[in-house]
Structures are given as structure tokens and as C-alpha cells.
Scaffold this motif. Structure first.
Motif, short mmCIF file in Angstrom:
data_model
loop_
_atom_site.label_atom_id
_atom_site.label_comp_id
_atom_site.label_asym_id
_atom_site.label_seq_id
_atom_site.Cartn_x
_atom_site.Cartn_y
_atom_site.Cartn_z
N GLU A 62 0.93 -1.09 0.03
CA GLU A 62 -0.05 0.00 0.08
C GLU A 62 0.97 1.35 0.02
O GLU A 62 2.00 1.13 0.31
CB GLU A 62 -0.74 -0.13 1.16
N TRP A 63 0.23 2.24 -0.37
CA TRP A 63 0.83 3.66 -0.46
C TRP A 63 0.89 4.19 0.85
O TRP A 63 -0.17 4.02 1.58
CB TRP A 63 0.21 4.46 -1.68
N VAL A 64 1.79 4.82 1.25
CA VAL A 64 2.23 5.55 2.67
C VAL A 64 2.28 6.92 2.50
O VAL A 64 1.48 7.84 3.03
CB VAL A 64 3.51 4.93 3.43
N ALA A 65 3.07 7.48 1.65
CA ALA A 65 3.08 9.01 1.63
C ALA A 65 4.04 9.44 0.22
O ALA A 65 4.67 8.48 -0.46
CB ALA A 65 4.21 9.47 2.58
N THR A 66 3.68 10.43 -0.41
CA THR A 66 4.56 11.08 -1.41
C THR A 66 5.06 12.39 -1.28
O THR A 66 4.35 13.16 -0.67
CB THR A 66 3.64 11.05 -2.77
N VAL A 67 6.15 12.96 -2.11
CA VAL A 67 6.72 14.34 -1.81
C VAL A 67 6.96 14.48 -3.41
O VAL A 67 7.39 13.82 -4.31
CB VAL A 67 8.02 14.15 -1.01
N ARG A 111 12.86 14.67 0.70
CA ARG A 111 13.90 14.17 -0.19
C ARG A 111 15.00 15.24 -0.16
O ARG A 111 14.79 16.27 0.23
CB ARG A 111 13.17 14.34 -1.66
N ASP A 112 16.33 14.72 -0.92
CA ASP A 112 17.32 15.34 -1.10
C ASP A 112 17.79 14.78 -2.38
O ASP A 112 18.31 13.86 -2.58
CB ASP A 112 18.58 14.83 0.04
N ASN A 113 17.43 15.69 -3.35
CA ASN A 113 17.61 15.30 -4.72
C ASN A 113 19.37 15.17 -5.19
O ASN A 113 19.53 14.22 -5.77
CB ASN A 113 17.19 16.52 -5.75
N GLY A 114 20.24 15.94 -4.54
CA GLY A 114 21.52 15.93 -4.63
C GLY A 114 21.83 14.45 -4.26
O GLY A 114 22.98 13.94 -4.88
N LYS A 115 21.58 13.82 -3.53
CA LYS A 115 21.90 12.61 -2.88
C LYS A 115 20.98 11.58 -3.20
O LYS A 115 21.13 10.56 -3.06
CB LYS A 115 21.83 12.62 -1.34
N ARG A 116 20.12 11.79 -4.19
CA ARG A 116 18.87 10.72 -4.53
C ARG A 116 18.61 10.01 -3.60
O ARG A 116 18.28 8.66 -3.77
CB ARG A 116 20.00 9.96 -5.76
N MET A 117 17.98 10.79 -2.39
CA MET A 117 17.69 10.09 -1.34
C MET A 117 16.19 10.31 -1.00
O MET A 117 15.86 11.82 -1.28
CB MET A 117 18.29 10.55 0.03
N VAL A 118 15.36 9.60 -0.38
CA VAL A 118 14.02 9.93 0.18
C VAL A 118 14.09 9.24 1.60
O VAL A 118 14.39 8.39 1.95
CB VAL A 118 12.87 9.47 -0.66
N TYR A 119 13.44 10.15 2.36
CA TYR A 119 13.55 9.93 3.98
C TYR A 119 11.85 9.69 4.19
O TYR A 119 10.94 10.36 3.63
CB TYR A 119 14.39 10.79 4.54
N LEU A 120 11.76 8.98 5.27
CA LEU A 120 10.59 9.02 6.14
C LEU A 120 10.79 8.81 7.47
O LEU A 120 11.14 8.08 8.18
CB LEU A 120 9.84 7.65 5.41
N GLN A 121 10.55 10.04 7.99
CA GLN A 121 10.70 10.26 9.58
C GLN A 121 9.14 9.48 10.19
O GLN A 121 8.06 9.99 9.74
CB GLN A 121 10.73 11.41 10.08
N MET A 122 9.43 8.42 11.14
CA MET A 122 8.19 7.73 11.70
C MET A 122 8.16 8.21 12.98
O MET A 122 8.94 7.58 13.97
CB MET A 122 7.90 6.42 11.26
#
Length: 119
Positions: free
Chosen positions: A48-53, A76-87
Motif C-alpha cells: 500500500e501507498w504511505v506517502a509521496t513528496v 527528499r534530497d535530490n542531490g543525494k538521490r535520497m528519500v526519507y521517512l521520519q516515523m
């Protein structure tokens, strides 16, 4: 593109975790041009989908499924090609394998990272 999620673990109810996901092999323009999301799959259930940015160029707005609103934060951090999820304030029903991908999943799913919320 290879999606590598990390940061999962075992946490007690009410605890917190920060998940990270790297999109290896993605060039900046491709990564930054995509809406990125987190998804999860609990045992015996469909993913299931949780979140989008959104794209930073579009303001980087965020959306969440109702069950995590007010508790999870995607970034997200585009320069690092990273996506984060703080839970935060994790609940047993958040137990699942967590994955990242584009909004309409177009890249191969990675192995994900296991989150277990239990006392």
C-alpha cells in the motif's frame, strides 16, 4: 535504477524510526523530475501507498495516507538521490516492509526495510 531502503528495525509502540532510500544509478534530472513515494507491505496484505513528496520545482508538497497523517514525515534530497521517512509515535499496525519508488512505481522494487513495532 536500484532502490535501497534502510533504517528499519524493532521498536516499541510510541517509538520512532527514520527510514532512508537511495536511488542508485539515477541521474539528477530523472530523480528530481519524479514524485517519490514510500510504500509498505504488511504480512498477508498487499503493498500500500504511505506517502509521496512532489518535485521540489513544484514546491515539494507532501501527501499521506490517513493512517499516518500527523505521525510520518516524508522528505527528499535530490542531490543525494535520497528519500526519507521520519516515523514517530509508531503503532503495531505500522509493522511492515517499507519500500520507496516513484509515485507511479516505475523502477524495480528493492528489498525494502523491515519495520516491526512490538512491545
Amino acid at each position: 535504477v536500484q532502490l535501497q531502503a534502510s533504517g528499519g528495525g524493532l521498536v516499541q509502540p510510541g517509538g520512532s524510526l527514520r527510514l532512508s532510500c537511495r536511488a542508485s544509478g539515477s541521474i539528477l534530472s530523472v530523480f528530481s523530475g519524479n514524485v517519490m513515494g514510500w510504500y509498505r507491505q504488511a504480512p498477508g496484505k498487499q503493498r500500500e501507498w504511505v506517502a509521496t513528496v512532489a518535485r521540489i520545482s513544484n514546491g515539494g508538497s507532501t501527501n499521506y495516507t490517513d493512517s499516518v497523517k500527523g505521525r510520518f514525515t516524508i522528505s527528499r534530497d535530490n542531490g543525494k538521490r535520497m528519500v526519507y521517512l521520519q516515523m514517530n509515535n509508531l503503532k503495531p499496525e505500522d509493522t511492515a516492509i517499507y519500500y520507496c519508488n516513484t509515485e507511479v512505481p516505475q523502477w524495480p522494487w528493492g528489498q525494502g526495510t523491515q519495520v516491526t513495532v512490538s512491545s
